[in-house]
Design a protein around this motif. Structure first.
Motif, PDB file in Angstrom:
ATOM      1  N   ALA A  25      43.058  42.954  42.321  1.00  0.00           N
ATOM      2  CA  ALA A  25      43.810  41.913  41.609  1.00  0.00           C
ATOM      3  C   ALA A  25      43.206  40.565  41.968  1.00  0.00           C
ATOM      4  O   ALA A  25      43.870  39.541  41.959  1.00  0.00           O
ATOM      5  CB  ALA A  25      45.282  41.961  41.987  1.00  0.00           C
ATOM      6  N   ASP A  26      41.905  40.579  42.261  1.00  0.00           N
ATOM      7  CA  ASP A  26      41.266  39.359  42.763  1.00  0.00           C
ATOM      8  C   ASP A  26      41.021  38.312  41.688  1.00  0.00           C
ATOM      9  O   ASP A  26      40.731  37.172  41.999  1.00  0.00           O
ATOM     10  CB  ASP A  26      39.955  39.698  43.470  1.00  0.00           C
ATOM     11  N   ILE A  27      41.071  38.712  40.426  1.00  0.00           N
ATOM     12  CA  ILE A  27      40.941  37.692  39.376  1.00  0.00           C
ATOM     13  C   ILE A  27      42.330  37.369  38.838  1.00  0.00           C
ATOM     14  O   ILE A  27      42.975  38.188  38.199  1.00  0.00           O
ATOM     15  CB  ILE A  27      39.996  38.154  38.241  1.00  0.00           C
ATOM     16  N   GLN A  28      42.774  36.205  39.184  1.00  0.00           N
ATOM     17  CA  GLN A  28      44.047  35.655  38.710  1.00  0.00           C
ATOM     18  C   GLN A  28      45.209  36.646  38.812  1.00  0.00           C
ATOM     19  O   GLN A  28      46.048  36.748  37.920  1.00  0.00           O
ATOM     20  CB  GLN A  28      43.884  35.150  37.278  1.00  0.00           C
ATOM     21  N   GLN A  29      45.228  37.400  39.887  1.00  0.00           N
ATOM     22  CA  GLN A  29      46.323  38.361  40.179  1.00  0.00           C
ATOM     23  C   GLN A  29      46.520  39.388  39.064  1.00  0.00           C
ATOM     24  O   GLN A  29      47.596  39.968  38.930  1.00  0.00           O
ATOM     25  CB  GLN A  29      47.659  37.639  40.442  1.00  0.00           C
ATOM     26  N   THR A  30      45.485  39.628  38.279  1.00  0.00           N
ATOM     27  CA  THR A  30      45.595  40.624  37.219  1.00  0.00           C
ATOM     28  C   THR A  30      44.998  41.938  37.711  1.00  0.00           C
ATOM     29  O   THR A  30      43.850  41.967  38.154  1.00  0.00           O
ATOM     30  CB  THR A  30      44.822  40.149  35.969  1.00  0.00           C
ATOM     31  N   PHE A  69      53.891  34.647  42.730  1.00  0.00           N
ATOM     32  CA  PHE A  69      53.573  36.038  42.453  1.00  0.00           C
ATOM     33  C   PHE A  69      53.570  36.857  43.746  1.00  0.00           C
ATOM     34  O   PHE A  69      54.198  37.913  43.845  1.00  0.00           O
ATOM     35  CB  PHE A  69      52.195  36.085  41.775  1.00  0.00           C
ATOM     36  N   ILE A  77      36.045  31.900  36.385  1.00  0.00           N
ATOM     37  CA  ILE A  77      35.249  33.033  36.847  1.00  0.00           C
ATOM     38  C   ILE A  77      34.355  33.533  35.710  1.00  0.00           C
ATOM     39  O   ILE A  77      33.181  33.860  35.914  1.00  0.00           O
ATOM     40  CB  ILE A  77      36.169  34.141  37.386  1.00  0.00           C
TER      41      ILE A  77
END
Ligand code: SF4
Lengths: 259, 216, 479
Positions: free
Chosen positions: B192-197, C36, C168
């Motif tokens: 989930a390292d890209i924007q918690q996705t 979150f 990114i």
């Protein structure tokens, strides 16, 4: 400060006399709140004694890393409470200082150590005292009102005052308590923190204010003078009309309205 | 730079010079009460499914047939098996080309990394409360077999369930004789390292299929 | 060593903070990320009492291990050595880097592929390796992104939490050969997977951190979700693990409670996808696994913290990141502003013994002492109390053994201010005169009150102090 998170406290029966420790913030900046606290207690037939030699619990110096200065100030307060009466403090963070940090501050002092410990055991935050000891009742008044409550962090975590304040407000028939978003989050005061790290403090205060305003409540209260200085100072600077009120003033107003 | 042996002595002597705080050992930690096998199986299934694994119950059927169906639906063209100890699957599986992890990885890397769609392994057991597979014998199950191919199919004998990791530690002899590598697997690889996705198939398998059996 | 031109240093904290606080996009994205993570953690601890029981156990396991630290380190070394794992000791980052460079050079590795390790960040291993002609490649997706961008992790669990997926996407399109812009998270991850897979396959040396080391068995335990940790520790010929000397526990049975506290507190998961217990290199008859395993044990100030009975509690940390996820200061300024390897509340209490109190003096004051960190810490580190103690040391007011830089936070003006405070507030008669003056002269309160009035109206005393008002009504009852 994570001193007494899960403390379960037993409370005395309602006494005839109490000391009021007004705190340095209320003394100069919100004496109405201090007088209201006294009035609330007196209204329940408790004699309130306000030692004129009181000044401050020493917290500002203590949290800045100056224990000697804090000790010097606190030491002068230790002799003010000679009778075995409860000491009521209309501020959770000052009460937390007196209850949890004074004993530590004097732990190596053979004379003052035991005195500090015995005083600590008699310290009560105002809402806690009203709820558990005075067991005051609150008659119905006027129209229903939405109220938002901000609790200071040390008050919450050292004294659990968010619970006592909420329970008190829940007893007032026409008050509807609403919770702001991120209710448990700090308002950014933190004593010297507010001037040592003004940008961070201001960012926290403005987020807190936005969350409070978003509730739509017309009345905002807090049991801590420090947070109120910060929040009201920021509200006024932003040109907002909302102002926070000390819970003692709010409750006393309510008692007078009911009478 | 001080020689490493000196570093060791200095660090240890600094630690020994510090104030001693004597404490009693933490009490032996309690495991949850015994649970019925059905409850544990149900817990296991729910746990690992929550981690995005697929669980297929093959107890009423012959598992190689179920495996063949999985290979067909997932279009598995190449399937790698452990070095030894698996029934001869050739008669059941006519689709995928089968290979075995039967040589040291040095000579197998290209095939393993670049030419294998899926792997088949056997779990040594599982943990019910988290839904976790256990692989505890790298000689029988090479470490990378459950890691490198994009699809990992794992056989689990449902009789080998422990209520919790703590109870598995207590019930096994790991503390006396640790395998060189003990692996606990809960779902396919993810990040989930890209924007918690959440995204699956980060570096390990994108899919994990657990085949429940009773006859291993 | 080849370091970035302007590394964000803790000494520049104020300037770093101003940059971030002024950026509403950045602030909103931190806030969203923290919300979150706190929400996910909350789902794992629905019952406050059960959480208290579990974390009391975690605290006890860590405190007990620390109480026997030198013995357990020796036991760990004995058992690792028996298992075939080589143990190395390093007092400083420099020593640790050189040990690793030596091992990597001997293994003939021109490239080291790295799993996530905050200790390797702490020793700035990548720069040291590069200076020695060895490339370092981060393989955790977040670390890979951060490395590609030439930055440092901003969070100990989620290294790239400060970046949006669009950033990114642009980064990948610019820096990864043959990649077109895509902002699909799945596609971005698959790009990272492809690049790194070749490296896992071909690299001779892998490096990892350690989440907990078990003395009685000689075992290194690692938690992770991606599988890159298993790749780094399994596929290359040589696996080098690095950890701080505090990360040891006595028994295998101490691992499950600590690790469930770790994964639940960190990312709100009951367990991570992979939980990897390494006790030896490849044994005879095994088809894979590294041929050599090394463990580097790093001190870097930890023994100094250990010498102080209270500061020792900082070594209980299991690096879950919950304190930063719940920190109102971290949520406003993000990880980079701290300028330290470990940001947030944990960073404020461990950086002083790594970097000295002088370099970190603005970090120890950058807390309102709200206590949110101490409340969530799964091993019950009293973070606010330790900040208080460090503030005392920073002012030179502490009986405890001194950290480097003790007294460096001392400012003459500030200490005069507190001396005045003490002088005034310990003399009741004087204080009452002061109160009288302050209230009577309230109209003359300055309009500019330093930093206070930047975002607030000036403080203005009431017309009559509480002292006065209580005196005039003494004994009076309302009814
Ligand atoms: S101090 Fe506590 S909450 Fe913060 S990272 Fe360490 S273990 Fe987690």
């Amino acid at each position: 400060m994570s001193v007494a998170l899960n403390e379960v406290r037993s409370y005395p029966a309602k006494p005839g006399d109490v000391y009021l420790f007004g705190t340095c913030v209320l003394d100069l900046f919100d004496p109405d709140a201090g007088v209201s606290a006294a009035s609330l207690l007196e209204n329940s037939n408790i004699s309130v004694h306000y030692p004129q030699d009181q000044t401050c619990c020493g917290q500002p110096a203590y949290t800045s890393g100056f224990p000697d200065a804090a000790r010097q100030v606190a030491a002068r307060q230790l002799h003010l409470f000679a009778e075995n009466w409860p000491i009521v403090v209309p501020s959770g963070s000052c009460a937390g200082m007196m209850r949890h940090h004074w004993p530590r501050l004097f732990e190596d002092d053979p004379a003052l150590g035991p005195l500090a410990a015995s005083i600590a055991a008699r310290v009560f935050e105002l809402t806690e005292f009203l709820l558990h000891v005075v067991k005051a009742t609150w008659p119905q008044t006027g129209a229903n009102e939405r109220v938002v409550l901000h609790t200071s962090c040390t008050a919450r975590r050292e004294m659990g005052t968010h619970l006592s304040a909420r329970a008190l407000l829940a007893q007032i028939p026409n008050v509807e308590l609403v919770l702001q978003d991120h209710e448990t989050e700090c308002c950014g005061f933190g004593g010297a923190f507010s001037v040592k790290h003004p940008e961070i403090s201001a960012a926290m205060a403005s987020d807190k204010i936005e969350a409070i305003e978003a509730t739509g409540a017309a009345t905002m209260i807090s049991a801590d003078g420090g947070c109120l200085l910060n929040l009201n100072g920021t509200l006024e600077k932003r040109g907002s009309t909302l102002r926070g009120q000390h819970i003692a003033s709010y409750l006393w107003q309510h008692a007078k309205d009911a009478a | 730079m001080t020689p490493p042996s000196v570093a060791r002595e200095r660090i240890l002597s600094r630690l020994r010079a510090a104030p001693q705080i004597v404490m009693t050992a933490p009490a032996v930690l309690t495991s949850p009460a015994e649970q019925s096998p059905e409850t544990m199986l149900e817990q296991f299934r729910r746990g690992i499914e929550a981690f995005h694994a697929e669980v297929i119950d093959a107890r009423e059927r012959t598992w190689p047939i179920v495996l063949a169906e999985i290979c067909a639906t997932k279009r598995i063209a190449t399937l790698m098996l452990p070095p030894v100890g698996m029934v001869n699957l050739q008669p059941w599986l006519d689709g995928p080309r089968l290979s075995r992890f039967d040589r040291p990885i040095e000579t197998l890397k290209t095939e393993l990394f670049d030419a294998t769609n899926a792997s088949l392994t056997i779990a040594d057991g599982a943990i019910a409360d988290t839904g976790t597979l256990i692989q505890s014998d790298p000689q029988r199950m090479p470490r990378t077999l459950s890691l490198v191919p994009p699809i990992h199919i794992c056989l689990l004998d449902v009789r080998h369930l422990y209520p919790s990791l703590q109870s598995a530690v207590a019930a096994t002899r790991w503390a006396e004789a640790m395998p060189s590598n003990l692996i606990f697997i809960t779902g396919p690889s993810k990040t989930a390292d890209i924007q918690q996705t959440m995204a699956y198939g980060a570096h390990g398998p994108r899919e994990l299929v657990v085949l429940l059996t009773e006859d291993l | 060593m080849n370091r970035p031109a302007n590394p964000p240093m803790p000494i520049n904290f104020h300037a770093n903070v101003r940059r971030v606080v002024a950026n509403p996009v950045l602030r909103a994205s931190f806030r969203g990320a923290m919300d979150f993570l706190t929400a996910k953690r909350a789902t794992q601890f629905p019952d406050a009492n059960a959480f208290e029981t579990l974390r009391a156990q975690g605290e006890q396991i860590r405190q007990y291990a620390l109480s026997r630290l030198p013995d357990l380190l020796e036991q760990l070394e004995t058992n690792l050595t028996r298992n075939g794992i080589q143990v190395h000791w390093a007092q400083t980052p420099d020593e640790a880097c050189r040990l690793i460079i030596d091992i990597a050079s001997r293994a003939g590795g021109g490239l080291v592929v790295k799993g996530k390790s905050m200790v390797s960040e702490e020793i700035e291993l990548n720069h040291a390796l590069e200076a020695a002609g060895i490339s370092a490649l981060e393989s955790d997706m977040g670390e890979y992104i951060v490395q590609l961008a030439g930055e440092k992790p901003s969070h100990i669990i989620m290294p790239a939490i400060h970046k949006t997926k669009e950033e990114i996407a642009r980064l990948f399109a610019d820096k990864v050969p043959g990649v077109e812009y895509t902002n699909s998270v799945d596609e971005l991850i698959q790009i990272g997977r492809r690049v790194l897979r070749d490296k896992f396959r071909d690299t001779r040396v892998g490096l990892s951190g350690v989440n907990v080391a078990v003395a009685e068995t000689g075992t290194l335990c690692l938690v992770e979700n991606e599988g890159n940790g298993r790749m780094c520790t399994t596929v290359p010929d040589v696996h080098i693990a690095i950890t701080g000397i505090e990360k040891v526990v006595e028994k295998l049975e101490h691992v499950p409670p600590l690790m469930t506290l770790l994964t639940r507190s960190a990312t709100g998961q009951a367990i991570t996808t992979y939980f990897n217990w390494i006790s030896s290199p490849r044994r005879d008859g095994e088809m894979d696994g590294p041929k050599e395993v090394h463990l580097v044990l790093l001190d870097n100030g930890r023994s100094t913290a250990y010498a102080d009975e209270r500061l020792r509690a900082t070594l209980q940390c299991i690096r879950c990141g919950a304190c930063m996820n719940h920190c109102p200061v971290y949520a406003r300024v993000g990880g980079h502003a701290y300028g330290t390897t470990y940001p947030g509340p944990i960073g404020k209490i461990v950086s002083p013994h790594m970097l000295g109190l002088e370099a970190t003096r603005d970090l120890v004051t950058a807390s309102s002492l709200c206590g949110a960190c101490g409340e969530v810490c799964p091993v019950k580190i009293p973070i606010p109390d330790l900040l208080l103690q460090l503030r005392q040391q920073s002012q030179g007011h502490s009986k405890a053994p001194q950290l480097p830089g003790a007294g460096s936070g001392h400012k003459t003006l500030q200490s005069i201010a507190y001396r005045l405070f003490a002088g005034l507030y310990s003399r009741p008669a004087l204080y009452r005169i002061f109160g009288l003056l302050a209230t009577r002269l309230r109209a003359f309160s300055p309009n500019q009150q330093g930093a206070w009035t930047r975002s607030r109206v000036p403080l203005r005393p009431a017309g009559h102090s509480l002292h006065e008002r209580m005196k005039s009504r003494n004994g009076a009852k309302v009814k």
